[in-house]
Write a protein that holds these residues in place. Structure first.
Motif, PDB file in Angstrom:
ATOM      1  N   ASP A 129      10.830   1.263 -10.166  1.00 23.80           N
ATOM      2  CA  ASP A 129      11.288   2.571 -10.649  1.00 23.80           C
ATOM      3  C   ASP A 129      11.221   3.644  -9.574  1.00 23.80           C
ATOM      4  N   SER A 130      10.081   3.778  -8.922  1.00 23.05           N
ATOM      5  CA  SER A 130       9.881   4.870  -7.960  1.00 23.05           C
ATOM      6  C   SER A 130      10.183   4.458  -6.529  1.00 23.05           C
ATOM      7  N   SER A 131      10.293   3.158  -6.283  1.00 25.44           N
ATOM      8  CA  SER A 131      10.481   2.610  -4.920  1.00 25.44           C
ATOM      9  C   SER A 131       9.305   2.912  -4.010  1.00 25.44           C
ATOM     10  N   ASN A 132       8.186   3.330  -4.559  1.00 28.42           N
ATOM     11  CA  ASN A 132       6.989   3.547  -3.750  1.00 28.42           C
ATOM     12  C   ASN A 132       6.340   2.197  -3.429  1.00 28.42           C
ATOM     13  N   TYR A 133       5.608   2.184  -2.300  1.00 30.35           N
ATOM     14  CA  TYR A 133       4.940   0.963  -1.860  1.00 30.35           C
ATOM     15  C   TYR A 133       3.608   0.785  -2.586  1.00 30.35           C
ATOM     16  N   ILE A 134       3.330  -0.434  -2.971  1.00 26.15           N
ATOM     17  CA  ILE A 134       2.035  -0.754  -3.598  1.00 26.15           C
ATOM     18  C   ILE A 134       1.421  -1.918  -2.831  1.00 26.15           C
ATOM     19  N   ARG A 135       0.197  -1.704  -2.326  1.00 31.39           N
ATOM     20  CA  ARG A 135      -0.505  -2.736  -1.568  1.00 31.39           C
ATOM     21  C   ARG A 135      -1.821  -3.067  -2.252  1.00 31.39           C
ATOM     22  N   VAL A 136      -2.064  -4.372  -2.427  1.00 34.71           N
ATOM     23  CA  VAL A 136      -3.359  -4.817  -2.944  1.00 34.71           C
ATOM     24  C   VAL A 136      -4.016  -5.700  -1.885  1.00 34.71           C
ATOM     25  N   GLY A 137      -5.328  -5.642  -1.813  1.00 33.41           N
ATOM     26  CA  GLY A 137      -6.050  -6.406  -0.788  1.00 33.41           C
ATOM     27  C   GLY A 137      -7.381  -6.926  -1.298  1.00 33.41           C
ATOM     28  N   ILE A 138      -7.922  -7.935  -0.619  1.00 32.32           N
ATOM     29  CA  ILE A 138      -9.217  -8.520  -0.967  1.00 32.32           C
ATOM     30  C   ILE A 138      -9.948  -8.878   0.315  1.00 32.32           C
ATOM     31  N   ARG A 139     -11.284  -8.761   0.297  1.00 27.35           N
ATOM     32  CA  ARG A 139     -12.066  -9.055   1.500  1.00 27.35           C
ATOM     33  C   ARG A 139     -11.942 -10.529   1.883  1.00 27.35           C
ATOM     34  N   LYS A 140     -11.747 -10.766   3.175  1.00 29.07           N
ATOM     35  CA  LYS A 140     -11.615 -12.135   3.684  1.00 29.07           C
ATOM     36  C   LYS A 140     -12.912 -12.912   3.461  1.00 29.07           C
TER      37      LYS A 140
END
Length: 552
Positions: A129-140
């Motif tokens: 909808d917004s074309s905004n970036y979404i990043r998810v991460g987890i500790r290695k």
């Protein structure tokens, strides 16, 4: 089996177990990586759905409370400004817009986080909808925990199994040739009474055989009654011995060889060797025999033998000698080793699987409450202690089987029995067991730790396999220890196997008492090493009686 074969066998076993170990680590690492990618895909889908809510900030805060290990960052597609980050102290200097454009929809990537000061796995997607970036991460580090656990415990198992295998193979190899060495010494003594025999290493065995052949030839030449002399000598060898002429006819054969083939002397003498071996490897190899010694494995009447074949000079005539060595004990030992390692792997795998399982449940957040985590940690520790006890008993059994030299001292058995009962006082009270003692002072010259393990294993079994409100009678007199209980008893079939490694009469009770299945195997080998006699009397549901007669 010679020493070279033994070393080659040990090397092959080491390489196979090492390859299995490396393959296991690789498979677990790949599985962990794939699982991490799937988790990040799922988390990113959840965050995109939550972002579509008008009050997404509050909703995402609830998500972060549930999944504390997940890092969430939302970035504007216009100016690259941070719209949301669940870490309020995020680094303001990073060029996130360039990073997000580079890795958008390209799967999981690894990057060092300047905010958290550690390596992270990230996944970048766009909100439709917004074309905004979404990043998810987890500790290695959290992702690699399973791999680290497998590597650590796998290394322990790898070292223990290989060490036990090497000790067993060396022990059975030494035992299998000890009788042959003794017979060669006896043979040299017979043919040369003035020759002083010294102990020799396995590597000198073939040289000793060659010297023995020469001594036999010399004594036969010098003897006034040649036939009686060599027949006496050969029939005192407890290995098969055959002499062939170059036409492969039997000129000499001893009684031991005749028994192997179940033939009489008149049936064999002067007949061709084919009469005994038919179309075996031996017959084929004789045609290619040169001046070098030849070793072959043969099956004769369903038993395994090793043949040592060599050309020898007998007076002025060239002859062929064949020594037949019974290696059935070695074959049996090999089967026992395979069963031992299969059982050892199974016994160690069970607690290891439990340890990893509980740790994964804690890591994934399935176990959350303080009490649940504490309970899981306690169970993990109990399984680790069980694995430690199995390893310690395996090492102790290996030491006993190779008869490792130990310090001896005067050991008072009555004092040790009382110590064992004091340590088991709580268990006796829980099961309401009555103990009747008839103990006199008895002192033995032995290793104190060995005697403690001998008595402790027997008394512990009398407690663990006893019934509620039962009774244990302990007697020590006339160099004899008797332990009688009113427990579940042992069937006739089980009595014949209770001293085998990892064999349990009642598997459910053994597990409850953290039994390793090696206790009675340790008891047996302690008795063997000290020359004690052990006897078991029991029947199902009628209790058991263990009797040990000490050799003081």
């Amino acid at each position: 089996m010679n020493k070279k074969k033994l070393i080659l066998q040990d090397i092959i076993f080491f390489l196979i177990t090492f390859l299995v170990f490396i393959l296991s680590i690789t498979l677990v690492t790949n599985y962990s990586k794939k699982d991490n990618e799937n988790n990040l895909e799922n988390y990113s889908s959840i965050v995109i759905n939550l972002y579509e809510n008008e009050d997404y900030s509050e909703v995402l805060e609830g998500f972060n409370e549930k999944y504390e290990e997940i890092r969430v960052t939302i970035l504007s597609n216009k100016d690259g400004s941070v719209i949301y980050d669940n870490d309020p102290n995020y680094n303001k200097e990073e060029d996130r817009l360039n990073e997000f454009n580079t890795h958008l929809d390209k799967g999981v990537y690894e990057k060092y986080s300047l905010t958290l000061n550690e390596d992270m796995y990230y996944l970048v997607r766009k909100d439709d909808d917004s074309s905004n970036y979404i990043r998810v991460g987890i500790r290695k580090a959290s992702v690699l925990t399973l791999t680290y656990n497998i590597a650590i415990y796998g290394t322990i198992i790898f070292i223990v199994i290989n060490l036990a295998y090497f000790l067993f193979s060396y022990y059975f190899f030494k035992r299998s040739i000890s009788s042959l060495k003794e017979e060669i010494v006896n043979l040299e003594t017979i043919v040369n009474p003035n020759h002083t025999i010294k102990d020799f290493d396995v590597s000198e065995l073939k040289d000793t055989l060659n010297k023995t052949y020469s001594l036999i030839n010399l004594k036969i030449k010098e003897a006034s009654n040649e036939k009686e002399k060599y027949e006496y000598i050969l029939d005192n060898i407890s290995e098969g011995f055959i002499i062939l002429n170059l036409a492969y006819n039997v000129e000499i054969i001893n009684n031991y060889a005749l028994k192997i083939f179940n033939k009489s002397y008149s049936e064999v003498i002067n007949n061709n060797i084919v009469y005994l071996f038919n179309a075996s490897n031996l017959v084929k190899s004789l045609y290619k025999l040169n001046d070098k010694e030849l070793t072959l494995d043969e099956k004769i009447n369903n038993r395994n033998y090793e043949l040592v074949i060599k050309k020898i000079k007998f007076d002025k005539e060239d002859l062929i000698s064949i020594i037949i060595i019974d290696i059935n004990n070695i074959t049996k030992a090999s089967i026992m080793k395979k069963e031992f390692f299969a059982n050892a792997s199974h016994e160690l795998k069970s607690p290891l699987t439990s340890i990893i399982g509980y740790q994964e449940l804690i890591k994934e957040g399935i176990i959350k409450g303080e009490d649940e985590i504490k309970n899981a940690t306690t169970k993990t520790l109990n399984e680790a202690l069980r694995m430690k006890n199995i390893v310690l008993d395996m090492l102790e059994l290996s030491k006993l089987e190779v008869k490792e030299k130990k310090d001896l001292s005067d050991v008072n058995l009555k004092e040790i029995i009382n110590q064992i009962l004091e340590l088991n006082e709580i268990q006796l009270s829980i099961k309401h067991l009555k103990v009747h003692l008839d103990l006199t002072d008895l002192t033995l010259k032995a290793n104190k730790e060995d005697i403690y393990k001998l008595l402790s294993n027997i008394i512990s079994n009398a407690i663990n396999y006893n019934n509620e409100n039962g009774r244990i009678d302990l007697s020590l007199k006339d160099n004899t220890f008797i332990c009688k209980d009113t427990g579940i008893g042992i069937s006739k079939d089980d009595i014949e196997r209770i001293f085998e490694r990892f064999y349990r009469v009642d598997k459910s009770r053994s597990k409850e008492s953290n039994g390793t299945g090696l206790g009675l195997a340790i008891v047996k080998h302690i008795c063997i090493n000290y020359g004690y006699k052990i006897e078991v009397k029991s029947s199902l549901d009628n209790g058991s009686t263990f009797i040990i007669k000490f050799k003081n």
